[in-house]
Motif scaffolding. Structure first.
Motif, short mmCIF file in Angstrom:
data_model
loop_
_atom_site.label_atom_id
_atom_site.label_comp_id
_atom_site.label_asym_id
_atom_site.label_seq_id
_atom_site.Cartn_x
_atom_site.Cartn_y
_atom_site.Cartn_z
N UNK A 591 55.46 70.10 39.60
CA UNK A 591 56.02 69.75 40.91
C UNK A 591 55.26 68.64 41.63
N UNK A 592 54.25 68.10 40.99
CA UNK A 592 53.37 67.17 41.69
C UNK A 592 54.12 65.92 42.15
N UNK A 593 55.00 65.41 41.33
CA UNK A 593 55.74 64.21 41.73
C UNK A 593 56.63 64.49 42.94
N UNK A 594 57.30 65.65 42.96
CA UNK A 594 58.21 65.94 44.07
C UNK A 594 57.44 66.19 45.36
N UNK A 595 56.19 66.68 45.26
CA UNK A 595 55.40 66.93 46.47
C UNK A 595 54.71 65.67 46.98
N UNK A 596 54.68 64.61 46.16
CA UNK A 596 53.94 63.41 46.56
C UNK A 596 54.83 62.17 46.57
N UNK A 599 58.20 62.01 48.14
CA UNK A 599 58.16 62.14 49.60
C UNK A 599 57.69 60.86 50.27
N UNK A 600 56.68 60.22 49.67
CA UNK A 600 56.08 59.04 50.30
C UNK A 600 56.69 57.72 49.84
N UNK A 601 57.44 57.77 48.73
CA UNK A 601 58.02 56.56 48.13
C UNK A 601 56.94 55.59 47.65
N UNK A 602 55.78 56.12 47.26
CA UNK A 602 54.76 55.33 46.55
C UNK A 602 54.00 56.28 45.64
N UNK A 603 53.17 55.70 44.76
CA UNK A 603 52.50 56.51 43.73
C UNK A 603 51.01 56.70 43.99
N UNK A 604 50.52 56.28 45.14
CA UNK A 604 49.08 56.36 45.39
C UNK A 604 48.58 57.79 45.43
N UNK A 605 49.25 58.63 46.18
CA UNK A 605 48.82 60.03 46.27
C UNK A 605 49.02 60.76 44.94
N UNK A 609 45.93 62.63 43.18
CA UNK A 609 45.99 64.07 42.97
C UNK A 609 46.02 64.43 41.49
N UNK A 610 46.67 63.60 40.68
CA UNK A 610 46.68 63.89 39.25
C UNK A 610 45.26 63.78 38.67
N UNK A 672 50.26 66.20 29.70
CA UNK A 672 50.76 64.88 29.27
C UNK A 672 52.19 64.75 29.79
N UNK A 673 52.31 64.47 31.06
CA UNK A 673 53.59 64.42 31.75
C UNK A 673 54.03 62.97 31.90
N UNK A 674 55.10 62.62 31.22
CA UNK A 674 55.61 61.24 31.23
C UNK A 674 55.95 60.78 32.65
N UNK A 675 56.51 61.69 33.46
CA UNK A 675 56.91 61.32 34.82
C UNK A 675 55.71 60.96 35.69
N UNK A 676 54.57 61.46 35.31
CA UNK A 676 53.35 61.12 36.06
C UNK A 676 52.66 59.91 35.42
N UNK A 677 52.36 60.02 34.12
CA UNK A 677 51.52 59.02 33.47
C UNK A 677 52.13 57.62 33.51
N UNK A 678 53.42 57.50 33.26
CA UNK A 678 54.03 56.17 33.20
C UNK A 678 54.31 55.59 34.58
N UNK A 679 53.93 56.32 35.60
CA UNK A 679 54.07 55.80 36.96
C UNK A 679 52.73 55.50 37.63
#
Length: 835
Positions: A591-596, A599-605, A609-610, A672-679
């Protein structure tokens, strides 16, 4: 002869002219004196020893401040009047940074940081006043003959020598010029230690840009502010200036004539300490005396206190808030300070510790956070994520004189992140970047309480988190009443054990029973005990009353071998706790992507957090690794029975090895979550996991762990041997050899790391010495060459090479076959180098 006659004739011609000129000059001077009648008062003559009259030194232009010493400012010079009555009196000289350039010290040095603390005495020698540094590391009673030997074998170094400029009117004080002392680069009171000078390539102090800013004298202390600018080739900020500028504050405070009665330290209760070697002992050697560090709390009404009534102290502990503290955070800081009122009530004192807002300039125009009269919670505008609780104490007795709590501005971000990662699965309010104010405030309150605990004399107690069962932490009733650890002084920040669906859970730490117990043990006044030694029987009795109860156990920080004293760990079973913790992390990762980012429309957080999530996962693994080759430390005296050191049962160690294989060394595909790593990055995914897995592998394959496993063979019939551990590790890491299956990228990296580590164990040696005092060291050192280590490692590598040879021809996966051939070559190289 002819030359002599000519010379005499020349003198006869010149002399009358010279005589005539001299007579005319005398006549003119007499006439001028008669007409002008100038009267010049006679000047006071300096004494033959160079000491001037007071009025010549302290002129009518002097700006005088009265206090411990009178201080005089005359133009750009500063003078102290040192009373003869204060010569040879112990004073504490504390050096602090008052203002600091950005980046100095890499973020862990700040305004308010103490750079030195030393006892000094003023002494007269002939026409000088000497400032000497005095140590109480070695002592003996003045009535004993050996005290003279202690004195001559501990000669006080001279910090500075001042010429006596004058004496005051009644000759009760010597006037000295302190301008050069406070404007020079004196290492003992400097804000730049040697490592900073090397790091920033400091050349020298620039005298033209360095000066005394102010001198303020108070009844018990003198405060001096200095502005220093150093020429530096590599300053931490503003590089173009080639300079480092900072402001120092020097506090000199008169210590009590009668030191506080010390309390003798007992390692079964955690305290910061001061140490002395007493040469006056009747024993056959000098005694090492250790006293706890604590504030001087004395009851206003001793008789009521002795009856068991709550009594206010003569002088309470007062903390002021930094004037720069944000308004919305002030109430939480005050609560964190005054949370210690309850433990002090257990010790018999009410209102023993008080939080106050800083006085306004109108209320106290001279208030300064650096003034040693004030204890302050310093709020530091820094991106550092930390908080500390240092203090200043009297080395004669352990009395804490003053302390400053340091809070760095960005520290709450760390707590927000950890709150989300560690409790987000079971705690819906943590699933956001905008943590509710009250919950953030509660976190800050508990951090402040923790740091105040340090400033009261308490070190970390890492056994407090082992006091409660892991399953108890899933109970709402239990956690609301008891918290998640038995002390606020543990690093048990959050309840990461509670699972989704558990109700009414407390997720944030709080004060615990150990805090009441330790405060009572250290601060309660023991009636009719007139010496430190006469208190020991009562102090022992209090400890024995809690004997065997894990809630009142103290566990040292930094014990690399004790699973019951670990940082960031909760629950009395690391395997159960870490299993629950990783289960929660899997939910958070999903759920990390949906919580960050969503919500913020950027990948910094998301990126931040990852990265921290990986660190949390690694900690949970490390808690279980400590069971392998682990030894429980139970600090006790012989009367308590049992052993101080107990080896972790073999069954627990085997279970821990199996757990680590399944949860750390098998590829954690859920991370190894593609939705996180490739962003968050274009590459480097495999390296993140290689470094984390290798850290835990090297931790298991450490010399001290193998040494403890070998030691166990000499003590226990049922033990987990070093050979068993190495076999289990090899069989798990190389499980693919049995089935000839494909080895994935992450496992290949890990297997090569294994060979590299085994190579280092064949060729390198552990640290030469053990640190700490006997019986309490963290790292075991021994002769590896003459131990079983090399033989065991060599045998395991031979077994592995044999299995690799058999497996390389069975696998149909090309990269796997190349990998096996490479591993064989690496092992052969190790053996070749060892010939």
């Amino acid at each position: 002869m002819k030359r002599l006659i000519l010379l005499m004739l020349a003198v006869l011609f010149i002399a009358p002219g010279m005589y005539s000129q001299k007579v005319q000059k005398q006549r003119r001077n007499k006439k001028k004196a008669k007409n002008e009648k100038v009267v010049t008062p006679p000047k006071p003559k300096p004494k033959k020893n160079g000491i001037k009259p007071y009025s010549q030194v302290v002129t009518k232009d002097a700006v005088t401040d009265d206090g411990l010493f009178k201080s005089h400012k005359i133009n750009d010079k500063y003078y102290f009047e040192v009373p003869h009555s204060l010569l040879d009196k112990d004073m504490l000289l504390v050096s602090r940074i008052a203002q600091i350039p950005a980046g100095l010290g890499g973020g862990y040095v700040n305004a308010g940081s103490k750079t030195n603390e030393q006892i000094v005495v003023w002494e007269r020698f002939q026409n000088k006043i000497l400032l000497k540094v005095k140590s109480y590391n070695a002592v003996a009673d003045d009535s004993q003959a050996i005290s003279n030997s202690v004195k001559v074998n501990n000669y006080k170094p001279i910090l500075y020598s001042f010429k006596i400029e004058a004496f005051n009117a009644d000759s009760t004080a010597a006037v000295i010029d302190v301008s050069k002392f406070y404007s020079s680069d004196i290492k003992a009171i400097s804000g730049l230690p040697a490592r900073f000078r090397r790091q920033y390539r400091v050349r020298n102090l620039d005298g033209s840009r360095s000066f005394i800013n102010s001198v303020k004298s108070f009844p018990q202390n003198i405060e001096v502010k200095q502005d220093f600018t150093y020429n530096a080739e590599a300053p931490p900020s503003n590089a173009a200036t080639g300079s480092i500028s900072l402001q120092m504050n020097q506090s000199m405070i008169l210590l009590p004539e009668e030191p506080m009665k010390p309390r003798i330290f007992d390692p079964r209760v955690g305290w910061f300490t001061v140490n002395q070697i007493d040469y006056g002992s009747e024993a056959l050697k000098a005694d090492n005396k250790t006293y706890i560090r604590r504030w001087r709390l004395e009851p206003k009404d001793p008789e009521a206190y002795a009856r068991g009534e709550l009594v206010e102290p003569v002088k309470p502990i007062v903390y002021y808030l930094d004037p720069g503290t944000p308004e919305k955070l002030r109430k939480y800081i005050k609560q964190g300070i005054e949370d210690w009122q309850k433990p002090f009530e257990t010790a018999g004192f009410k209102n023993a510790i008080i939080a106050k807002d800083p006085p306004s300039p109108e209320e106290d125009p001279e208030f300064s956070p650096e003034d040693i009269r004030y204890s302050v919670v310093r709020y530091v505008a820094s991106t550092t994520r930390n908080a500390t609780g240092p203090s200043v104490s009297d080395p004669r007795s352990g009395e804490i004189i003053e302390s400053d709590i340091i809070w760095y501005h960005n520290h709450l971000r760390s707590y927000r992140n950890r709150y989300l990662l560690e409790t987000g699965a079971a705690n819906p309010s943590a699933r956001t970047l905008n943590t509710p104010d009250e919950e953030i405030g509660e976190m800050m309150r508990m951090v402040i309480a923790h740091e105040v605990g340090h400033a009261l004399g308490f070190p970390h107690n890492m056994a407090a988190s082992f006091a409660y069962g892991a399953e108890d932490l899933r109970s709402g009733d239990f956690t609301q009443e008891n918290g998640i650890a038995a002390s606020i002084m543990d690093y048990a920040r959050y309840n990461y054990v509670a699972q989704p669906g558990d109700q009414n859970i407390r997720f944030i730490r709080q004060m615990g029973p150990y805090d009441h117990y330790a405060t009572n043990w250290g601060y309660r006044v023991i009636p009719n005990a007139n010496t430190p030694e006469s208190e020991v029987a009562t102090l022992d009795k209090w400890i024995m009353e809690k004997n065997g109860d894990p809630k009142f156990k103290f566990g040292r920080q930094g014990s690399r071998f004790d699973p019951s004293s670990q940082t960031e760990c909760i629950g009395s079973d690391p395997i159960i706790a870490s299993t629950y913790g990783i289960k929660n992390l899997k939910y958070v990762a999903q759920n990390l992507s949906s919580w960050t980012s969503e919500t913020t429309n950027n990948y910094q957080d998301l990126e931040e957090l990852y990265g921290e999530l990986l660190g949390v996962w690694s900690r949970y693994v490390g808690h279980v690794v400590t069971n392998i080759g682990g030894v429980y430390e139970n600090i006790k005296k012989p009367e308590q029975g049992g052993f101080v050191y107990e080896i972790v049962p073999a069954s627990v160690q085997r279970e821990s090895m199996n757990w680590v294989q399944n949860n750390a060394f098998k590829t954690p595909s859920w991370l190894v979550d593609k939705e996180i790593l490739q962003n968050i990055d274009h590459a480097g995914y495999f390296e993140r996991f290689r470094s984390l897995q290798t850290r835990q592998l090297n931790n298991i394959l450490s010399f001290d762990r193998l040494g403890r496993l070998i030691d166990a063979e000499t003590l226990n019939s049922d033990y987990y041997s070093a050979l068993s551990m190495l076999r289990d590790l090899r069989n798990g890491l190389w499980s693919e050899l049995r089935s000839s299956s494909k080895v994935d990228l992450f496992r290949r990296n890990l297997q090569r790391a294994y060979i590299d580590r085994m190579k280092s164990m064949m060729e390198q040696n552990p640290p030469v010495r053990r640190g700490g005092r006997p019986g309490f060291e963290g790292t075991l050192s021994y002769n590896v060459n003459q131990s079983d280590v090399r033989a065991l490692v060599r045998g395991e590598l031979k077994q592995l090479r044999s299995r690799l040879n058999a497996a390389k021809n069975r696998t149909t996966h090309t990269v796997t076959r190349y990998h096996y051939e490479d591993c064989i070559a690496r092992i052969d190289a190790i053996f070749e180098a060892g010939k």
